[in-house]
Each structure stands twice: as C-alpha cells, then as structure tokens.
Design a protein around this motif. Sequence first.
Motif, PDB file in Angstrom:
ATOM      1  N   GLU A 234     -12.806 -43.200 -29.645  1.00  0.00           N
ATOM      2  CA  GLU A 234     -13.031 -41.902 -30.262  1.00  0.00           C
ATOM      3  C   GLU A 234     -13.691 -42.438 -31.676  1.00  0.00           C
ATOM      4  N   LEU A 235     -13.316 -43.485 -32.375  1.00  0.00           N
ATOM      5  CA  LEU A 235     -14.093 -43.680 -33.571  1.00  0.00           C
ATOM      6  C   LEU A 235     -15.562 -44.115 -33.377  1.00  0.00           C
ATOM      7  N   LEU A 236     -15.573 -44.966 -32.389  1.00  0.00           N
ATOM      8  CA  LEU A 236     -17.239 -45.503 -31.983  1.00  0.00           C
ATOM      9  C   LEU A 236     -18.106 -43.947 -31.712  1.00  0.00           C
ATOM     10  N   ASN A 237     -17.387 -43.194 -31.096  1.00  0.00           N
ATOM     11  CA  ASN A 237     -18.172 -42.014 -30.498  1.00  0.00           C
ATOM     12  C   ASN A 237     -18.141 -40.850 -31.305  1.00  0.00           C
ATOM     13  N   SER A 238     -17.455 -40.780 -32.322  1.00  0.00           N
ATOM     14  CA  SER A 238     -17.461 -39.659 -33.355  1.00  0.00           C
ATOM     15  C   SER A 238     -18.336 -39.698 -34.647  1.00  0.00           C
ATOM     16  N   GLU A 239     -18.082 -39.975 -35.659  1.00  0.00           N
ATOM     17  CA  GLU A 239     -18.865 -40.219 -36.974  1.00  0.00           C
ATOM     18  C   GLU A 239     -19.459 -41.735 -37.175  1.00  0.00           C
ATOM     19  N   TYR A 240     -19.044 -42.501 -36.273  1.00  0.00           N
ATOM     20  CA  TYR A 240     -19.614 -43.882 -36.165  1.00  0.00           C
ATOM     21  C   TYR A 240     -20.140 -44.334 -35.118  1.00  0.00           C
ATOM     22  N   LYS A 241     -21.215 -43.359 -34.601  1.00  0.00           N
ATOM     23  CA  LYS A 241     -21.932 -43.651 -33.287  1.00  0.00           C
ATOM     24  C   LYS A 241     -22.897 -45.013 -33.538  1.00  0.00           C
ATOM     25  N   LYS A 242     -23.322 -45.450 -32.538  1.00  0.00           N
ATOM     26  CA  LYS A 242     -24.185 -46.815 -32.589  1.00  0.00           C
ATOM     27  C   LYS A 242     -25.629 -46.294 -33.067  1.00  0.00           C
ATOM     28  N   ILE A 243     -26.085 -44.698 -32.911  1.00  0.00           N
ATOM     29  CA  ILE A 243     -27.146 -44.477 -33.294  1.00  0.00           C
ATOM     30  C   ILE A 243     -27.179 -42.771 -33.494  1.00  0.00           C
ATOM     31  N   TYR A 244     -27.773 -42.303 -34.617  1.00  0.00           N
ATOM     32  CA  TYR A 244     -27.984 -40.804 -34.601  1.00  0.00           C
ATOM     33  C   TYR A 244     -29.020 -40.763 -35.463  1.00  0.00           C
ATOM     34  N   ALA A 245     -29.390 -39.462 -35.627  1.00  0.00           N
ATOM     35  CA  ALA A 245     -30.696 -38.929 -36.399  1.00  0.00           C
ATOM     36  C   ALA A 245     -29.955 -38.494 -37.797  1.00  0.00           C
ATOM     37  N   LEU A 246     -30.741 -38.833 -38.828  1.00  0.00           N
ATOM     38  CA  LEU A 246     -30.381 -38.041 -39.997  1.00  0.00           C
ATOM     39  C   LEU A 246     -30.849 -36.951 -40.365  1.00  0.00           C
TER      40      LEU A 246
ATOM     41  N   MET B  94     -34.208 -36.771 -48.634  1.00  0.00           N
ATOM     42  CA  MET B  94     -35.291 -37.711 -48.788  1.00  0.00           C
ATOM     43  C   MET B  94     -36.023 -37.976 -47.418  1.00  0.00           C
ATOM     44  N   ASN B  95     -35.134 -38.099 -46.447  1.00  0.00           N
ATOM     45  CA  ASN B  95     -35.798 -38.388 -45.116  1.00  0.00           C
ATOM     46  C   ASN B  95     -36.549 -36.958 -44.304  1.00  0.00           C
ATOM     47  N   LYS B  96     -36.066 -35.883 -44.739  1.00  0.00           N
ATOM     48  CA  LYS B  96     -36.865 -34.731 -44.288  1.00  0.00           C
ATOM     49  C   LYS B  96     -38.023 -34.426 -45.259  1.00  0.00           C
ATOM     50  N   MET B  97     -38.195 -34.895 -46.510  1.00  0.00           N
ATOM     51  CA  MET B  97     -39.357 -34.995 -47.388  1.00  0.00           C
ATOM     52  C   MET B  97     -40.510 -35.833 -46.881  1.00  0.00           C
ATOM     53  N   MET B  98     -40.046 -37.070 -46.327  1.00  0.00           N
ATOM     54  CA  MET B  98     -40.709 -37.719 -45.662  1.00  0.00           C
ATOM     55  C   MET B  98     -41.538 -37.367 -44.357  1.00  0.00           C
ATOM     56  N   TRP B  99     -40.583 -36.637 -43.675  1.00  0.00           N
ATOM     57  CA  TRP B  99     -41.260 -35.792 -42.579  1.00  0.00           C
ATOM     58  C   TRP B  99     -42.211 -34.946 -43.045  1.00  0.00           C
TER      59      TRP B  99
END
Length: 561
Positions: free
Chosen positions: A549-561, A462-467
């Motif tokens: 490791e948990l914070l820096n892997s799949e649970y980052k503070k911010i990342y792009a969908l 849905m995010n790419k469709m909004m792009w």
Amino acid sequence: MEKQPSSRLGPLEKLRSFKMEKQKSFRLPGSTSFKEKKYKESPGKRGDMMLHLAARAGNLPHVQMLLAEAGEEGAKDLVSKQNLDGETALYIAAEKGHVEVVREILMVSDLQSASTKANSTFDAFHIAAKQGHLNVLKELLNLFPALAITTNSVNATALDTAATQGHVDIVNLLLETDASLARIARNNGKTTLHSAARMGHVEVVKALLNKDPSIGLRTDKKGQTALHMAVKGQNTGMVLELLRPDVSVINIGDNKGNRPLHVATRKANINMVRTLLSVEGIEVNAVNKAGETALAISEKSGSEEISAVLRVAGAVIEQQQPSPHPPNPAKHLKQTVSDIKHDVQSQLKHTRQTEMRVQKIKKRLEKLHIGGLNNAINSNTVVAVLIATVAFAAIFTVPGQFVEQPTPGYTLGQAFVAQNAAFIVFLLFDSLALFISLAVVVVQTSLIVVEQRAKKRMVFVMNKMMWLACLFISVSFISLTYVVVGKDDWWLAWCTMAIGAVIMLTTLGSMCYCIIMHRIEEKSLRNVRRSSTSQSRSTMSISMPSDSELLNSEYKKIYAL
C-alpha cells in the motif's frame, strides 16, 4: 691564552668534587642511591617491578641477583609484591612455565605469598594447571601441597581447571595427590566430571571415573549429571564411557524431568540419540515434568529423522499417566486466562514490530521522495537557464540581419523582417519564454523550502511554468520558419508546425492525464483510509498499512508532478 681556561676549570672541578664528597658523607651505611632504587623497583606499563620482568623473561641469573641484593627479609617482601594485574613474580613464572625461576622464587616464598591470587582470582598453582605446565606444578606441590585445594572465585579447584583444558597428565598428578579433589563442586554444583564431559575430554573422564566411579551420579543445581552435559556435545564415546560405571545414570532426570534422551532430542543430535537408544535398559517413553516424551519433543521441533529412529525404538508421543488429583476448574480457568494473555501480548508485540518495520520503510521512501523532488528542482533550474539563453540569443540572430547603414523606411539596428507578422509572433512568444524561464531561475535560486508538502507545491508550479516556456519557445520557432522558408515554400512551415504541434500536444496531454489519474488515486486512497480508520475504531482493532500500500500510494515509483 691557554692558561686562562685552566684557571677557570680548576674551581669548577673543586666544587664538583666537594658536592660528591658531601653526598657520600650524608649517605647512610647500607642505603642505596636513588638511581639504584629506581633501577630495582621502576614499574613498567603493567606495574611490573624488575623481578616481574626477569620472571617474565625467564632470566634466572637476573632473578638470583635481585633476590641476593634484597637480602633474606627483602627477598620475602619482594616476591610478595603484585603488579597492576595482581600478579606476583611467582605467578608470572608459573604462567610462562619457567621451572628454574619458579624453583628459585620458591626458596624465599612462604605459603601465603605462593597462594596470592591475581585479579583473575587464579593463584600461581591454578595458572600453571591451566597452561599445562606439569613440572611447575610438581615444584609447587613438592614445597606447598596445600595449594592443590585452593579455589578461585567460582570455587573451582586447579583440578577442575586442568580437566576443562584437557590436561590429562596434570589431572592424574592431582588425583594422586588428593583423590577427594574430584568431589569438590563449583558454585553452580558442577563437578570436575561435568566440566570434562561438557568439553569432550574422554581421557580426563576415564581418569576421574577410575579414581571415583560414584562421581558419575553427582548432579548440579539444575539436577543434571555429567551425562546430561555429554549428550549436549558430539562425542558419543564420552557417553559410553560415562555409562560404563553405572548404566542406571541414563534414566536420571534433572529438575525439569528431562533425561539425557530428552536433552539429545532437543539438541537434534541424531548420532547421540542412536547411541542412547542402543543402551539396554533405557526408558524410551519417559515423560518430563511438562508431560513430553522424547518423540513429542522431536515432533515439535520438526526433526523427522530423529522421530523415525525413536518410533523404531518403540517411542510414542504421549505417555498416559494416572492423575493423582481430579482436574481443578479454577486452575483450568486460570491457565486459560494465562494463555489468552500470552496470545494477546504476542500479537501486540508482533503489531509493534510490524509498525516499526513499516515506519522504517516509510522513512526510507520519504528520503527517496525528497531526493526525487530535489532532482526535479535542479532539472527545472538547468532547463530554465537553457531556454532563457536560447530565447535571449534568438532575438539577435534573426534572418535577414539588421540595418547597419541609413536606409529609407528603416532605422539603424532595426531588423529587416520587423514588419513581418510572423516575426511579431516570434518576438512575442520568445519574450514570454525568456521571462518565464528567468522567473523560474530567480524563484528556485532564492527560495529554500524545508517542508516537504510546500516543496512539492513549489515544484508543481515551477514545472507548469516550464511547460509554458517550452510551449512558447516552440511557437516562436514555428513562427520564425514562415520567415525563413519564404512565401513560395510555406508548406514547409506548415509541416513544421504540424510536427511540433503533434509532439508537444501529445506530450503535454499525456502529462496532464498522469496528473489527473494520480490525483484521483490519491483521493480514493484517502477515502479508503478514512473508512478503514473509522471501522478500526469501532471494532477496537489495530490496522496497519502494508508495504504494498505504501509503495502504491503516495510513494509510487513514478508519477507526474
């Protein structure tokens, strides 16, 4: 008219008087009515009878009236009745300190009713000693001296109870009654002196030692004297008072070999350690059964100030003692195996605690991650509705308006710029933005995704469709500028296109870069986990991901969908 009611009331009055006479005829001599019985024995919330309530309030005339109405035999039965807490009227009066009520109840009591225990296993004598009611105790002792030797469920006498509370006058009274009470120990072996020393009541300790100085050498089931109990507190005067009859008590060890100096050092009480060291004849380097001196205990606990004081007094960490038996290899091996087993168990326990902590962090981060996805879904829906609204309205507000009257070459309702190539481009891309936005709205208002991975995939699509919708609405806007500015000022439209292209392409390019980098990091981290898992299986070791490791892997503070 006035005689009719009188003629009707006459028979009713006769019937009522007949019933009263009949009830009186059936009542036995000396019996009480139901209302009178209910008044005398109606239990309250705690099951208190009238005598209990009168004793609790200290109402002497009411108590006297109840006992007089009950008669001699009834009064004895009345004073022995207990409420739901097992308390008699004498117990309640003794607890509240109503001396006159206690004296009145004792006149009709015997030893059995006076020594009746409540649910707390205290009798009237014990509760009076606990509350410090001296005059009540004098009344009880005057009539029943045997109450002084009664005990509760832990075999504590009233003297022990009074000494624990610090009632010196009651302690002196009981010691004058029977000095041997001080030697009665509780179930754990502790005497009255142990209790008073632990609670820090110096005057009580003086009274006990003046009556029986040898009691200071008595030990409980742990082998501890009253001095062991005193050094656990803060009262140094108590220690000096316990040492006054016999100073040798300072070198008595308990079942584990700990002397008072060991106990004071373990409690990290610097003032108590100094007081003990000031006593002549103390053995500073005495060793307990664990082979520890007082200085060794201080060093282990990290009390530098106490260690310094002990060193000044000549203390050492290890005291060499001759071994009566040569070392046993089998025993040494057993001890080594036991130590290894203990270390492994502590490591496993630490690993389990770490795993639980990591799982809690992971659940908390998953909750935050789900919240972020839900916010992204809501944001996509709002933006899609907004773009659809703008795209729908733009088609009906084109420049030049529409044909409203019959015009050669045009039809009614046709836009005047319908034949313009820029308008055709606008119409095409505006329609794409409109229907893409509507599709996003339909999907996100119709589908309910529970599984986190599927929800993340849906948000990604849905995010790419909004792009695309944002890109198409931008193109439609730029194409319409060529119609608005006219052929003579197309340079303005070219500038608008350059600005929009730079901003949109930079934004979308940055987002694509973030997505690609996130995918690469996920893939590399997945490979690292596979390799670490294979190594841990080969080495039979337990590896847990760290918090970073948990914070820096799949649970980052911010990342792009």
